[in-house]
Design an enzyme around this catalytic site. Structure first.
Site, PDB file in Angstrom:
ATOM      1  N   GLU A 160      29.384-122.316  74.274  1.00 33.10           N
ATOM      2  CA  GLU A 160      27.865-123.267  74.365  1.00 33.10           C
ATOM      3  C   GLU A 160      26.921-122.534  73.558  1.00 33.10           C
ATOM      4  O   GLU A 160      26.231-123.344  73.032  1.00 33.10           O
ATOM      5  CB  GLU A 160      27.621-122.839  75.914  1.00 33.10           C
ATOM      6  CG  GLU A 160      28.504-123.912  76.734  1.00 33.10           C
ATOM      7  CD  GLU A 160      28.378-123.730  78.312  1.00 33.10           C
ATOM      8  OE1 GLU A 160      29.113-124.440  79.049  1.00 33.10           O
ATOM      9  OE2 GLU A 160      27.369-123.015  78.838  1.00 33.10           O
TER      10      GLU A 160
ATOM     11  N   TYR B 276      28.953-131.697  77.872  1.00 31.85           N
ATOM     12  CA  TYR B 276      29.631-131.609  79.295  1.00 31.85           C
ATOM     13  C   TYR B 276      30.959-132.606  79.234  1.00 31.85           C
ATOM     14  O   TYR B 276      31.485-133.266  80.364  1.00 31.85           O
ATOM     15  CB  TYR B 276      28.515-132.673  80.181  1.00 31.85           C
ATOM     16  CG  TYR B 276      27.395-131.945  80.368  1.00 31.85           C
ATOM     17  CD1 TYR B 276      27.434-130.673  81.421  1.00 31.85           C
ATOM     18  CD2 TYR B 276      26.179-131.917  80.112  1.00 31.85           C
ATOM     19  CE1 TYR B 276      26.403-129.826  81.783  1.00 31.85           C
ATOM     20  CE2 TYR B 276      25.036-131.230  80.279  1.00 31.85           C
ATOM     21  CZ  TYR B 276      25.050-130.271  81.307  1.00 31.85           C
ATOM     22  OH  TYR B 276      24.133-129.366  81.560  1.00 31.85           O
TER      23      TYR B 276
ATOM     24  N   LYS C 278      16.434-127.810  81.272  1.00 32.32           N
ATOM     25  CA  LYS C 278      16.739-128.902  81.140  1.00 32.32           C
ATOM     26  C   LYS C 278      15.457-130.111  81.054  1.00 32.32           C
ATOM     27  O   LYS C 278      14.409-129.610  81.314  1.00 32.32           O
ATOM     28  CB  LYS C 278      17.828-129.333  82.235  1.00 32.32           C
ATOM     29  CG  LYS C 278      18.871-128.702  82.462  1.00 32.32           C
ATOM     30  CD  LYS C 278      19.726-129.387  83.549  1.00 32.32           C
ATOM     31  CE  LYS C 278      21.206-128.494  83.647  1.00 32.32           C
ATOM     32  NZ  LYS C 278      22.029-129.136  84.828  1.00 32.32           N
TER      33      LYS C 278
HETATM   34  N1  UDP Z   1      25.419-132.748  88.439  1.00 29.82           N
HETATM   35  C1  UDP Z   1      25.035-134.049  89.248  1.00 29.82           C
HETATM   36  N2  UDP Z   1      25.756-134.442  90.309  1.00 29.82           N
HETATM   37  C2  UDP Z   1      26.526-133.618  91.102  1.00 29.82           C
HETATM   38  C3  UDP Z   1      27.001-132.283  90.341  1.00 29.82           C
HETATM   39  C4  UDP Z   1      26.369-131.992  89.144  1.00 29.82           C
HETATM   40  O1  UDP Z   1      24.387-134.671  88.590  1.00 29.82           O
HETATM   41  O2  UDP Z   1      27.256-134.160  91.974  1.00 29.82           O
HETATM   42  C5  UDP Z   1      24.853-132.296  87.252  1.00 29.82           C
HETATM   43  C6  UDP Z   1      24.182-131.090  87.359  1.00 29.82           C
HETATM   44  O3  UDP Z   1      22.869-131.368  86.404  1.00 29.82           O
HETATM   45  C7  UDP Z   1      24.746-130.049  87.046  1.00 29.82           C
HETATM   46  C8  UDP Z   1      25.785-130.620  85.771  1.00 29.82           C
HETATM   47  O4  UDP Z   1      25.759-131.935  86.602  1.00 29.82           O
HETATM   48  O5  UDP Z   1      23.825-128.954  86.658  1.00 29.82           O
HETATM   49  C9  UDP Z   1      26.866-129.812  85.759  1.00 29.82           C
HETATM   50  O6  UDP Z   1      27.719-129.820  86.977  1.00 29.82           O
HETATM   51  P1  UDP Z   1      28.220-128.382  87.448  1.00 29.82           P
HETATM   52  O7  UDP Z   1      29.129-128.659  88.529  1.00 29.82           O
HETATM   53  O8  UDP Z   1      28.803-127.806  86.149  1.00 29.82           O
HETATM   54  O9  UDP Z   1      27.102-127.560  87.998  1.00 29.82           O
HETATM   55  P2  UDP Z   1      26.361-126.211  87.561  1.00 29.82           P
HETATM   56  O10 UDP Z   1      27.230-125.378  86.755  1.00 29.82           O
HETATM   57  O11 UDP Z   1      25.213-126.652  86.418  1.00 29.82           O
HETATM   58  O12 UDP Z   1      25.649-125.549  88.750  1.00 29.82           O
END
Ligand code: UDP
Ligand code: MG
Length: 138
Positions: A127, A50, A10
């Site tokens: 993806e 997203y 990222k």
């Molecule tokens: N994210 C955030 N705040 C939150 C949860 C997620 O900014 O409370 C962001 C973070 O960059 C995360 C992405 O949104 O990686 C996608 O969220 P997800 O729940 O899918 O988490 P991941 O699968 O990346 O662990």
């Protein structure tokens, strides 16, 4: 058992010069690089990537953040790739990520958490196709 997953380094991972260290961890864990691209998402592209989170309170900030600088998109191969990669990166919140995981080592916040990792075989395929054409995946 899946054998491919998709990851992004990222904007924070790129900005902090962690491309090399993160790819080293990924290779040490037994993943092979199938396709890789240094690029940058427009806000519209980040919104699409997203879209599943569009109703979440963090969505607008996430889209802004993910389009704020260059990223590295990567398709990876390994037995049990999706699950093993999620283990390698650790919890979404780096404060909760297990010691030695990529997010524990390289991430600063729950938003700027260094890497993406697909959460299912279906999403890994979708993806990967978002970033790479058929002839770029081999
Ligand atoms: N994210 C955030 N705040 C939150 C949860 C997620 O900014 O409370 C962001 C973070 O960059 C995360 C992405 O949104 O990686 C996608 O969220 P997800 O729940 O899918 O988490 P991941 O699968 O990346 O662990
Ligand atoms: Mg996710």
């Amino acid at each position: 058992m899946s054998n491919r997953t998709f990851t992004m380094i990222k904007p924070d991972g790129v900005a902090n010069n962690y491309i090399g260290p993160i790819l080293a961890k990924i290779n040490e864990a037994g993943f092979r690089i199938i396709a890789m691209k240094y690029t940058r998402l427009t806000p519209d592209q980040a919104s699409l990537f997203y879209a599943v989170h569009s109703q979440r309170p963090f969505y607008n900030d996430l889209v802004k953040y993910m389009s704020s600088g260059p990223i590295v998109a990567v398709i990876l191969e390994k037995n049990n790739a999706v699950e093993d990669f999620r283990t390698l990166i650790g919890a979404t919140d780096p404060a909760k990520a297990a010691p030695g995981t990529i997010r524990n080592l390289f991430a600063k916040s729950i938003e700027a958490n260094a890497v993406h990792g697909s959460d299912s075989d279906e999403n890994a395929a979708a993806e990967g196709s978002f970033f790479f054409s058929m002839t770029e995946r081999f």
